[in-house]
Scaffold this motif. Structure first.
Motif, PDB file in Angstrom:
ATOM      1  N   SER A 214      15.942  -1.186   3.976  1.00  0.00           N
ATOM      2  CA  SER A 214      16.633  -0.899   2.723  1.00  0.00           C
ATOM      3  C   SER A 214      15.659  -0.958   1.546  1.00  0.00           C
ATOM      4  O   SER A 214      14.631  -1.646   1.609  1.00  0.00           O
ATOM      5  N   GLN A 215      16.014  -0.249   0.478  1.00  0.00           N
ATOM      6  CA  GLN A 215      15.203  -0.291  -0.737  1.00  0.00           C
ATOM      7  C   GLN A 215      15.159  -1.716  -1.294  1.00  0.00           C
ATOM      8  O   GLN A 215      14.135  -2.169  -1.797  1.00  0.00           O
ATOM      9  N   ARG A 216      16.283  -2.423  -1.165  1.00  0.00           N
ATOM     10  CA  ARG A 216      16.349  -3.800  -1.648  1.00  0.00           C
ATOM     11  C   ARG A 216      15.358  -4.688  -0.901  1.00  0.00           C
ATOM     12  O   ARG A 216      14.715  -5.556  -1.495  1.00  0.00           O
ATOM     13  N   SER A 217      15.215  -4.446   0.399  1.00  0.00           N
ATOM     14  CA  SER A 217      14.279  -5.226   1.206  1.00  0.00           C
ATOM     15  C   SER A 217      12.845  -5.022   0.738  1.00  0.00           C
ATOM     16  O   SER A 217      12.064  -5.981   0.642  1.00  0.00           O
TER      17      SER A 217
ATOM     18  N   GLN B 169      11.905   3.458  -2.856  1.00  0.00           N
ATOM     19  CA  GLN B 169      12.852   4.205  -2.022  1.00  0.00           C
ATOM     20  C   GLN B 169      12.137   4.985  -0.917  1.00  0.00           C
ATOM     21  O   GLN B 169      12.545   4.943   0.246  1.00  0.00           O
ATOM     22  N   LYS B 170      11.057   5.671  -1.263  1.00  0.00           N
ATOM     23  CA  LYS B 170      10.329   6.450  -0.265  1.00  0.00           C
ATOM     24  C   LYS B 170       9.705   5.536   0.786  1.00  0.00           C
ATOM     25  O   LYS B 170       9.677   5.861   1.968  1.00  0.00           O
ATOM     26  N   THR B 171       9.202   4.389   0.339  1.00  0.00           N
ATOM     27  CA  THR B 171       8.632   3.418   1.286  1.00  0.00           C
ATOM     28  C   THR B 171       9.706   2.894   2.225  1.00  0.00           C
ATOM     29  O   THR B 171       9.476   2.750   3.432  1.00  0.00           O
TER      30      THR B 171
ATOM     31  N   ASN C 141      14.481   4.025 -12.448  1.00  0.00           N
ATOM     32  CA  ASN C 141      14.149   5.031 -11.437  1.00  0.00           C
ATOM     33  C   ASN C 141      12.652   5.322 -11.311  1.00  0.00           C
ATOM     34  O   ASN C 141      12.263   6.382 -10.819  1.00  0.00           O
ATOM     35  N   LYS C 142      11.822   4.384 -11.788  1.00  0.00           N
ATOM     36  CA  LYS C 142      10.390   4.593 -11.595  1.00  0.00           C
ATOM     37  C   LYS C 142       9.657   3.263 -11.665  1.00  0.00           C
ATOM     38  O   LYS C 142      10.147   2.283 -12.236  1.00  0.00           O
ATOM     39  N   ILE C 143       8.473   3.228 -11.065  1.00  0.00           N
ATOM     40  CA  ILE C 143       7.609   2.057 -11.147  1.00  0.00           C
ATOM     41  C   ILE C 143       6.221   2.501 -11.577  1.00  0.00           C
ATOM     42  O   ILE C 143       5.813   3.635 -11.318  1.00  0.00           O
ATOM     43  N   ILE C 144       5.523   1.612 -12.256  1.00  0.00           N
ATOM     44  CA  ILE C 144       4.154   1.881 -12.688  1.00  0.00           C
ATOM     45  C   ILE C 144       3.276   0.743 -12.171  1.00  0.00           C
ATOM     46  O   ILE C 144       3.596  -0.429 -12.358  1.00  0.00           O
TER      47      ILE C 144
ATOM     48  N   ILE D 273       0.838  -1.205   0.000  1.00  0.00           N
ATOM     49  CA  ILE D 273       0.000   0.000   0.000  1.00  0.00           C
ATOM     50  C   ILE D 273       0.871   1.253   0.000  1.00  0.00           C
ATOM     51  O   ILE D 273       0.609   2.220  -0.724  1.00  0.00           O
ATOM     52  N   SER D 274       1.917   1.243   0.807  1.00  0.00           N
ATOM     53  CA  SER D 274       2.821   2.391   0.880  1.00  0.00           C
ATOM     54  C   SER D 274       3.518   2.642  -0.453  1.00  0.00           C
ATOM     55  O   SER D 274       3.649   3.788  -0.895  1.00  0.00           O
ATOM     56  N   VAL D 275       3.951   1.566  -1.129  1.00  0.00           N
ATOM     57  CA  VAL D 275       4.625   1.716  -2.424  1.00  0.00           C
ATOM     58  C   VAL D 275       3.686   2.351  -3.443  1.00  0.00           C
ATOM     59  O   VAL D 275       4.067   3.264  -4.188  1.00  0.00           O
ATOM     60  N   VAL D 276       2.431   1.883  -3.474  1.00  0.00           N
ATOM     61  CA  VAL D 276       1.460   2.442  -4.424  1.00  0.00           C
ATOM     62  C   VAL D 276       1.184   3.912  -4.104  1.00  0.00           C
ATOM     63  O   VAL D 276       1.148   4.760  -4.998  1.00  0.00           O
ATOM     64  N   GLU D 277       1.028   4.226  -2.830  1.00  0.00           N
ATOM     65  CA  GLU D 277       0.670   5.594  -2.444  1.00  0.00           C
ATOM     66  C   GLU D 277       1.829   6.569  -2.602  1.00  0.00           C
ATOM     67  O   GLU D 277       1.611   7.741  -2.917  1.00  0.00           O
ATOM     68  N   THR D 278       3.056   6.099  -2.382  1.00  0.00           N
ATOM     69  CA  THR D 278       4.221   6.985  -2.544  1.00  0.00           C
ATOM     70  C   THR D 278       4.779   6.936  -3.953  1.00  0.00           C
ATOM     71  O   THR D 278       5.486   7.850  -4.379  1.00  0.00           O
TER      72      THR D 278
END
Length: 295
Positions: free
Chosen positions: A28-31, A19-21, A53-56, A10-15
């Motif tokens: 870590s971003q890798r985690s 990286q921000k999540t 550098n982006k996700i959709i 949910i955090s990844v979708v909202e942010t």
């Protein structure tokens, strides 16, 4: 799959960012990336399209996001309710309803009843019509509000009902559509756009009820369920679809849109009659409470 994974998703979708999540969760971003990859593997479909550098978010990801938020919200509301349960003199009254339209009618009755009986503690559930019937029959709910529409049978031998509201179904049309200026909705226009209906859960009850009211030539028109009122209103407002609504209850709720006209179906008004029935067990310890509530 666990709550931490779902909250991370949910955090990844909202942010819009791994990286921000990662920063908000102090990992870590890798985690975060590995957690989302594992979630995708468990689900069997992609949640994200990954670019430089982006996700959709994919269409499946967006649908899963809405379902996940709804599920977690319901879960935490229930947990919070259980935490605050006491052994006081409060009597619990469990009511189910089908949609925000019936919900508006229910709220008025709950408010009036609560003024008289402040020690009654209400527990409210929104479910599909089939689910409501089952839960009242099993005693999970004390009563429920059912949209009784068409010729379908919904009462079982252990249930009884009382009509609390009645009117006719109407067609919602965008004011971008010239048909919105009519006094009625032409039946031939049913083939012009998809027809939508609202249900919080997967159900064919309203679809079958609506199609059964139409002449045979129109019983194969595309009719689709929408799981949120906001989505349905938006699609109708954008003139991408039409929808059918319970007239009289639209005005009770907060869903009346200035961008939408609500029109009776031309030449079919009699077949579009509906009732809101309160259903409850014939034999129930709370029969007197239910009858007092319903007046």
């Amino acid at each position: 799959m666990n709550f931490d994974q779902l909250n991370t998703f949910i955090s990844v979708v909202e942010t819009g960012s791994f990286q921000k999540t990662a920063k908000t969760k102090y990992v870590s971003q890798r985690s975060v990336s590995q957690s989302m990859q594992k979630l995708e593997e468990e689900l069997g479909f992609e949640l994200f399209k990954r670019g430089k550098n982006k996700i959709i978010v994919t269409d499946q990801g967006q649908a899963f996001f809405l379902k996940t938020k709804e599920m977690l919200h319901s879960y935490f509301v229930e947990i919070n309710s259980l935490r605050h349960q006491t052994t006081s003199v409060h009597q619990e009254f469990k009511i189910g309803y089908f949609s925000p339209f019936e919900g508006a009618l229910m709220r008025k009755q709950v408010y009036a009843f609560s003024k008289k009986y402040p020690n009654i503690k209400f527990k409210i559930t929104e479910e599909s019509i089939e689910h409501l019937i089952s839960d009242v029959s099993l005693g999970i709910l004390d009563m429920a509000y059912i949209l009784d529409y068409g010729s379908q049978e919904f009462l079982t031998k252990n249930l009884t009902s009382k009509t609390v509201f009645q009117s006719t179904m109407v067609i919602g049309v965008s004011k971008l559509n010239p048909l919105s200026q009519n006094n009625t909705f032409p039946i031939k226009a049913l083939k012009d756009k998809p027809m939508l209906y609202y249900s919080p859960e997967k159900t064919n009850y309203l679809k079958h009820a609506f199609l059964a009211t139409l002449p045979e030539a129109y019983q194969n028109i595309p009719v689709a369920r929408v799981s949120t009122i906001e989505q349905m209103q938006t699609l109708v407002t954008a003139n991408q679809a039409n929808a059918y609504y319970p007239d009289g209850l639209i005005q009770l709720g907060s869903n009346t849109e200035s961008e939408i006209s609500y029109l009776p179906l031309q030449g079919n008004e009699n077949s579009q009659k509906f009732k809101i029935q309160s259903i409850y067990p014939k034999q129930s310890k709370k029969c007197n409470l239910i009858k007092q509530f319903l007046g």
